[in-house]
Each structure stands twice: as C-alpha cells, then as structure tokens.
Design a protein around this motif. Structure first.
Motif, mmCIF file in Angstrom:
data_model
loop_
_atom_site.group_PDB
_atom_site.id
_atom_site.type_symbol
_atom_site.label_atom_id
_atom_site.label_comp_id
_atom_site.label_asym_id
_atom_site.label_seq_id
_atom_site.Cartn_x
_atom_site.Cartn_y
_atom_site.Cartn_z
ATOM 1 N N ILE A 63 0.831 -1.206 0.000
ATOM 2 C CA ILE A 63 0.000 0.000 0.000
ATOM 3 C C ILE A 63 0.865 1.254 0.000
ATOM 4 C CG2 ILE A 63 -1.598 1.365 1.413
ATOM 5 C CD1 ILE A 63 -2.919 -1.323 2.183
ATOM 6 N N ILE A 64 1.906 1.242 0.818
ATOM 7 C CA ILE A 64 2.757 2.436 0.873
ATOM 8 C C ILE A 64 3.405 2.682 -0.490
ATOM 9 C CG2 ILE A 64 4.933 3.314 1.819
ATOM 10 C CD1 ILE A 64 3.914 2.372 4.546
ATOM 11 N N THR A 65 3.854 1.609 -1.134
ATOM 12 C CA THR A 65 4.439 1.764 -2.461
ATOM 13 C C THR A 65 3.411 2.327 -3.441
ATOM 14 O OG1 THR A 65 5.758 -0.170 -1.977
ATOM 15 C CG2 THR A 65 5.711 0.549 -4.271
ATOM 16 N N ALA A 66 2.194 1.811 -3.384
ATOM 17 C CA ALA A 66 1.173 2.229 -4.348
ATOM 18 C C ALA A 66 0.717 3.671 -4.117
ATOM 19 C CB ALA A 66 -0.027 1.284 -4.265
ATOM 20 N N VAL A 67 0.551 4.063 -2.853
ATOM 21 C CA VAL A 67 -0.042 5.370 -2.570
ATOM 22 C C VAL A 67 1.006 6.465 -2.484
ATOM 23 C CG1 VAL A 67 -1.483 6.686 -0.979
ATOM 24 C CG2 VAL A 67 -1.932 4.254 -1.343
ATOM 25 N N VAL A 68 2.112 6.159 -1.813
ATOM 26 C CA VAL A 68 3.104 7.209 -1.577
ATOM 27 C C VAL A 68 4.191 7.191 -2.640
ATOM 28 C CG1 VAL A 68 4.644 8.225 0.122
ATOM 29 C CG2 VAL A 68 2.678 6.908 0.882
ATOM 30 N N GLY A 69 4.555 5.992 -3.098
ATOM 31 C CA GLY A 69 5.614 5.898 -4.100
ATOM 32 C C GLY A 69 6.886 6.508 -3.563
ATOM 33 N N ASP A 70 7.577 7.321 -4.377
ATOM 34 C CA ASP A 70 8.774 7.971 -3.835
ATOM 35 C C ASP A 70 8.540 9.454 -3.606
ATOM 36 O OD1 ASP A 70 8.887 6.212 -6.016
ATOM 37 O OD2 ASP A 70 10.158 7.621 -7.083
ATOM 38 N N HIS A 71 7.262 9.841 -3.386
ATOM 39 C CA HIS A 71 7.016 11.220 -2.964
ATOM 40 C C HIS A 71 7.708 11.462 -1.635
ATOM 41 C CE1 HIS A 71 3.731 12.170 -5.706
ATOM 42 N NE2 HIS A 71 3.282 10.946 -5.503
ATOM 43 N N LEU A 72 8.091 12.711 -1.408
ATOM 44 C CA LEU A 72 8.488 13.069 -0.059
ATOM 45 C C LEU A 72 7.218 13.154 0.768
ATOM 46 C CD1 LEU A 72 11.117 15.881 -0.567
ATOM 47 C CD2 LEU A 72 11.479 13.518 0.111
ATOM 48 N N ALA A 73 7.306 12.697 1.987
ATOM 49 C CA ALA A 73 6.129 12.780 2.843
ATOM 50 C C ALA A 73 5.934 14.226 3.287
ATOM 51 C CB ALA A 73 6.312 11.875 4.054
ATOM 52 N N GLU A 74 4.785 14.808 2.954
ATOM 53 C CA GLU A 74 4.495 16.194 3.357
ATOM 54 C C GLU A 74 3.933 16.229 4.764
ATOM 55 O OE1 GLU A 74 1.696 17.621 0.548
ATOM 56 O OE2 GLU A 74 3.138 17.714 -1.084
ATOM 57 N N ASP A 75 3.314 15.133 5.126
ATOM 58 C CA ASP A 75 2.668 15.044 6.425
ATOM 59 C C ASP A 75 3.077 13.677 6.958
ATOM 60 O OD1 ASP A 75 1.067 15.543 8.540
ATOM 61 O OD2 ASP A 75 -0.826 15.497 7.454
ATOM 62 N N ASP A 76 3.166 13.526 8.272
ATOM 63 C CA ASP A 76 3.521 12.187 8.716
ATOM 64 C C ASP A 76 2.319 11.267 8.526
ATOM 65 O OD1 ASP A 76 2.182 13.473 10.721
ATOM 66 O OD2 ASP A 76 3.335 12.599 12.351
ATOM 67 N N MET A 77 2.580 9.999 8.498
ATOM 68 C CA MET A 77 1.491 9.070 8.209
ATOM 69 C C MET A 77 1.686 7.793 8.996
ATOM 70 S SD MET A 77 2.644 8.070 4.351
ATOM 71 C CE MET A 77 3.088 9.709 3.800
ATOM 72 N N ALA A 78 0.559 7.209 9.371
ATOM 73 C CA ALA A 78 0.607 5.953 10.114
ATOM 74 C C ALA A 78 -0.418 5.004 9.512
ATOM 75 C CB ALA A 78 0.304 6.202 11.586
ATOM 76 N N MET A 79 -0.117 3.735 9.587
ATOM 77 C CA MET A 79 -1.005 2.732 9.016
ATOM 78 C C MET A 79 -0.917 1.480 9.873
ATOM 79 S SD MET A 79 -1.091 1.310 5.150
ATOM 80 C CE MET A 79 0.534 0.778 5.092
ATOM 81 N N LEU A 80 -2.053 0.819 10.056
ATOM 82 C CA LEU A 80 -2.080 -0.429 10.816
ATOM 83 C C LEU A 80 -3.000 -1.397 10.082
ATOM 84 C CD1 LEU A 80 -2.426 -0.873 14.628
ATOM 85 C CD2 LEU A 80 -3.952 -2.128 13.133
ATOM 86 N N ILE A 81 -2.495 -2.594 9.848
ATOM 87 C CA ILE A 81 -3.313 -3.599 9.180
ATOM 88 C C ILE A 81 -3.465 -4.821 10.088
ATOM 89 C CG2 ILE A 81 -3.398 -5.249 7.251
ATOM 90 C CD1 ILE A 81 -2.228 -3.042 5.510
ATOM 91 N N ALA A 82 -4.702 -5.255 10.269
ATOM 92 C CA ALA A 82 -4.983 -6.463 11.042
ATOM 93 C C ALA A 82 -5.617 -7.471 10.100
ATOM 94 C CB ALA A 82 -5.917 -6.140 12.205
ATOM 95 N N HIS A 83 -5.141 -8.708 10.205
ATOM 96 C CA HIS A 83 -5.572 -9.739 9.251
ATOM 97 C C HIS A 83 -5.997 -10.990 10.020
ATOM 98 C CE1 HIS A 83 -5.560 -12.302 5.698
ATOM 99 N NE2 HIS A 83 -4.728 -13.139 6.317
ATOM 100 N N ARG A 84 -7.168 -11.491 9.697
ATOM 101 C CA ARG A 84 -7.648 -12.709 10.353
ATOM 102 C C ARG A 84 -7.255 -13.905 9.492
ATOM 103 N NH1 ARG A 84 -13.764 -14.807 11.710
ATOM 104 N NH2 ARG A 84 -13.021 -16.603 12.888
ATOM 105 N N ALA A 85 -6.630 -14.905 10.106
ATOM 106 C CA ALA A 85 -6.155 -16.061 9.337
ATOM 107 C C ALA A 85 -7.312 -16.722 8.595
ATOM 108 C CB ALA A 85 -5.479 -17.058 10.271
ATOM 109 N N ALA A 86 -6.996 -17.208 7.401
ATOM 110 C CA ALA A 86 -8.055 -17.824 6.581
ATOM 111 C C ALA A 86 -8.430 -19.188 7.162
ATOM 112 C CB ALA A 86 -7.581 -17.977 5.157
#
Lengths: 109, 397
Positions: B374-397
C-alpha cells in the motif's frame, strides 16, 4: 494556492465570507484575521461560503474550528454553505458537516 | 585594534559547530571584552534565562533569571534595542554575578530572528569603558548571526525531541492475537513532525484494543498532546468496555486540559473468539476492509466529530464482522492527503489516493506485505508532506 477572502452582508445581519483557494496552514492567519474583524462588525455571526475552496487540510479544519469557537464565545453564530465536493467530504469525515450546516427552515420548527 | 580588524575577527567566529561558551569566548577575544553572556527568553516570553557565559562563573548556577523589563538585560529585551551602562551598580543591574565580578561597563544587544526576540547578548568590561558606535554596530551584526544559529539549534532540538517522543510511544512489535496478525508503519514527514499515532494493547479477559489517531498540528506540541491522549485512552479502555464511552471520556479530558487541541481517533475493541471488532470514530478516516473474493471497500462506520470540538455529546459505535481471511486497514490522512498542486485541475486527489489504496489492499496478503504494497502504491517515492501511520490487522483464513 493562496486564499482570497471576500466579505459581504448575508441574511439576518450576518456577514458572509467567501473563501477562494486553499484553507491550510499558510492561509490560517489571514482567515482568522478576516473572521475576527467580521465578528467585531456584526454580533449576528459568520456564514462561510466554501464553494471555491479547492484544498483544505487538517490545519485548515483546525482554523475553521478556532473561528467557530471565537464566534460562539462572543455569542455569534457560525455556519458554512455550499462546500465543494472535496471539502464536504472532509467535513463529513471529521463529523463537522452536520454541526455547521444549517437545516432547512421546515426542519427547525 | 582598528574596527575593521575587529570586524574581520568577529566575522570569522564559527557559530555553527561549537557550544555557546566557545562562541562567547571567541567574541570576548575579538571585541576585547572581559565577559560575554547569552540569556534566552523562556517559553512564556517574560523571563530571560542565563544560558551561557564566558569570563564569569562557569556554572551560571548563581545567576538569576531576569524578568523582561527589569535590570540591564531585561531593559534590552523590553526595548529590543542596544543598551549600555558605563557604571554598573545594584541600581541598574540585577545579576549578582556581574556585581561580584566587578564588571564596570556593559553593552547588551537583542537577539532577534525574523523580528522575534529570542534573548539578549551582552559583553562586559572590568574597567570603565564607553562603547563606540563601531562596537555597537559590530555587536548588533554578530547578534543577528548568533540569533539565526540559536533559532536553527532550537528547531533541531525540538524536532529530535518530538521524534524520540513519537518513537518511544509507538508499540515496537504489534503481533498476534487469537488468529489475528497485526502490522503497522509510521513514516515521519520530511522536516516537520505531526501527532500521528497507532496503538495495540491487551485488555482484561483477552480483550484487545487497536487505535489510530492524529493530533492536528505539528511539532513537539502535537507530539506531547499525542502522548497524553495515548496514555489516557489506554487508561479509559481498562475501565470502560464500550469504545464510544472511552472516546467520550477522552474528549472530555482533552477539551478540559488541552483547550484548543483537536484530534481524530479511531478506536476498536475485539474479544474472543475475535470474529467482530467494535469501533468508535471521532472524525477519523474510515478504515478499509478487504475480504477474500471481494474488492476492498470503506468500512461503513458511524463517524462523530473529532475530539476537542464539542465534548459531551453522545458518541456512536459500529460492530463489524470479519470472515476468516479478512483484513482491515486503519490509517491517518497523511497517507492519502496530498496537495492538488501535483496535478493541477484534478481536485479530488483524496479520492484518487483512496482508490489506489483500495486497489493495492488484498485480503490474501499477510499484514506486513500489505503495508509495504500500500505504501508503495499510494506514496511511491514522494516526499512525505505530512507524517502518516497505518495499521493492518488480518484474520487467518
């Protein structure tokens, strides 16, 4: 990406501020200053027209909240009208849209 | 010495890489003074704090703090203009250290940066001395150079303090709970720091809480408020099982103790057998859901106003059910909020970035992989203008 602010009389003795451009950290002081001087001119309140706002970030939202507080502290009203799609989305996300949008008269009675 | 020679000596003083005491010692040597002192204005803007000195007691322990408007340095600060005293006495100088050292004459200049007063610089001479016009000019010129350096050092200190604080507050390794795996990322902005945070913690009876939050504003202040919110949220979560109740209390606390501060927060709780999560949102970006065989979509959460806006109103919560193999992505708006300048004419960059996020979010990915993708897709190699945080939770299949 500056912000242009125009003041004009609105209904019920309020002042309408038309915002055109970016509502962000850069335009914060200008917006607060215009809002304050409008509040000095009218005790009735502010109506912010946001139809020409093409960018708003969290600092911009903070500015609108600060202005709404100052209005409410001085007993004046604070409302917005015609937010652009982007701004409406942001205000809805932050739960502010309903708080600042005036209901049609029929729903007030 | 001729003024030109002094000027050259002062201009040659390196203010960048040495401590203030060394700078002051060089200034004394260049201008021929016996003492040199820097006093910095404190946070309240009403007190001058002796910060560094040369030629006097090294410790400064006995030097007193000077109210703006009083004594010698206080007068320089209040008038923001150079000021000299030819005959130092207890009537015109407050600092006992200057009197004990029998400093006879003093010249003080304001330390101004971009019109803002940062403090006062003064030099003293043990014999009676009238400072010349050239000496005034040289001191003012040096004060400007020194003020720029003080400003730069303060910015750097504040930035690294905020960064340390932020890193100390983020959980290092969110891990496994039940059949859930959790991964998170925090990317600080280039040059500026915000108040983003995420949190994962265990509660009593096998309950677990996850948090994504964003204090509006930048710098150390936002990071400090973030730290307080994070601790308070954990404490309320121990006492109240309802996420809406926890955020109501957090709102009251923030509004009372940090008037003017604003924050968006998303707080979710789950308990065994961890098939559902109950969320309450205070003006936060809706999380994104992904389930096997279905495109990612925004979670249909009820959103109430952000914290600090109008405390005391009822808050709502929404319970989401997760089938095996499903994932949820919580994030702060730094991840998708970018200025329209990158592509003029296209206004809804927010939606475009949200679409990118959803396109890159697959329930099949483990959470670490999903974060990176996701970070690659959304941010790419832009400089971050604002700080950002992300959390992903995944339930086992």
């Amino acid at each position: 990406m500056d912000l242009t602010i125009t003041a004009e009389p609105a209904d019920n003795g309020r002042i309408r501020l038309r915002l055109n451009g970016s509502v962000d950290l850069v335009s914060r002081d200008a917006l607060l200053e215009h809002g304050r001087s409008a509040l000095l001119e009218t005790p009735a309140g502010l109506l912010l027209n946001l139809s020409e706002v093409n960018f708003m970030d969290s600092a911009g939202i903070g500015t609108l909240i600060a202005l709404s507080r100052e209005a409410e502290d001085s007993g004046a009203g604070f409302a917005i009208e015609k937010p652009s799609q982007r701004v409406e989305r942001l205000l809805t996300l932050t739960g502010l849209h309903d708080a600042w949008t005036e209901q049609p008269p029929s729903e007030l009675t | 010495m001729y003024p030109d020679e002094i000027d050259a000596k002062i201009a040659a003083i390196d203010v960048r890489s040495v401590d203030y005491e060394t700078i002051l010692a060089e200034l004394r040597g260049a201008i021929g003074a016996d003492t040199a002192t820097i006093l910095l204005l404190d946070r309240t803007g009403s007190i001058l704090d002796p910060t560094a000195t040369s030629g006097l007691d090294r410790t400064l322990r006995r030097a007193r703090r000077i109210p703006v408007g009083q004594g010698f340095a206080g007068t320089v600060a209040a008038t923001r203009a150079p000021y000299e005293i030819t005959d130092v006495s207890p009537q015109n100088v407050l600092n006992p250290v200057l009197l004990e050292h029998r400093v006879h004459s003093l010249l003080g200049v304001p330390l101004l940066f971009n019109g803002r007063l940062l403090g006062v610089l003064h030099v003293g001479v043990l014999k009676r001395h009238t400072f010349s016009g050239e000496e005034h000019t040289l001191m003012e010129r040096f004060a400007a150079k020194l003020a720029a350096e003080i400003h730069a050092r303060r910015l750097a200190e504040e930035r690294s303090a905020a960064r340390i604080l932020q890193h100390s507050l983020l959980p290092s390794a969110p891990s496994l709970v039940g059949d859930w795996a959790i991964a998170a990322r925090y990317i600080p902005a280039e040059g500026d720091l915000g108040g983003d945070w995420y949190d994962v913690f265990n509660l009593e009876n096998g309950r677990i809480g996850i948090v994504m939050g964003d204090v509006i504003g930048h710098g150390l202040q936002a990071a400090v408020v973030m730290g307080r919110l994070r601790s308070a949220l954990r404490a309320y979560a121990l006492e109240h099982s309802s996420p809406a109740e926890v955020l109501t209390r957090l709102d009251a606390k923030l509004s009372h103790f940090e008037r003017g501060a604003l924050a968006t927060v998303l707080f979710g709780v789950s308990e065994a057998p961890y098939e559902t999560w109950t969320f309450s949102s205070a003006g936060h970006m809706n999380p994104i859901l992904a389930a096997p065989g279905r495109p990612a979509a925004e979670a249909p959460l009820a959103t109430d106003p952000l914290l600090g806006f109008r405390p005391g109103r009822a808050r709502r919560e929404t319970t989401l059910t997760f089938p095996p193999g499903a994932s949820i992505c919580l994030f702060t708006d730094g991840l998708i909020e970018r200025r329209p300048a990158t592509r003029p004419g296209q206004n809804d960059e927010l939606q475009a970035n949200l679409d990118k996020l959803m396109a890159a979010f697959h329930a099949e990915d483990d959470p670490e992989t999903a974060c990176s993708r996701i970070i690659t897709a959304v941010v790419g190699d832009h400089l971050a203008e604002d700080d950002m945080a992300m959390l992903i939770a995944h339930r086992a299949a």
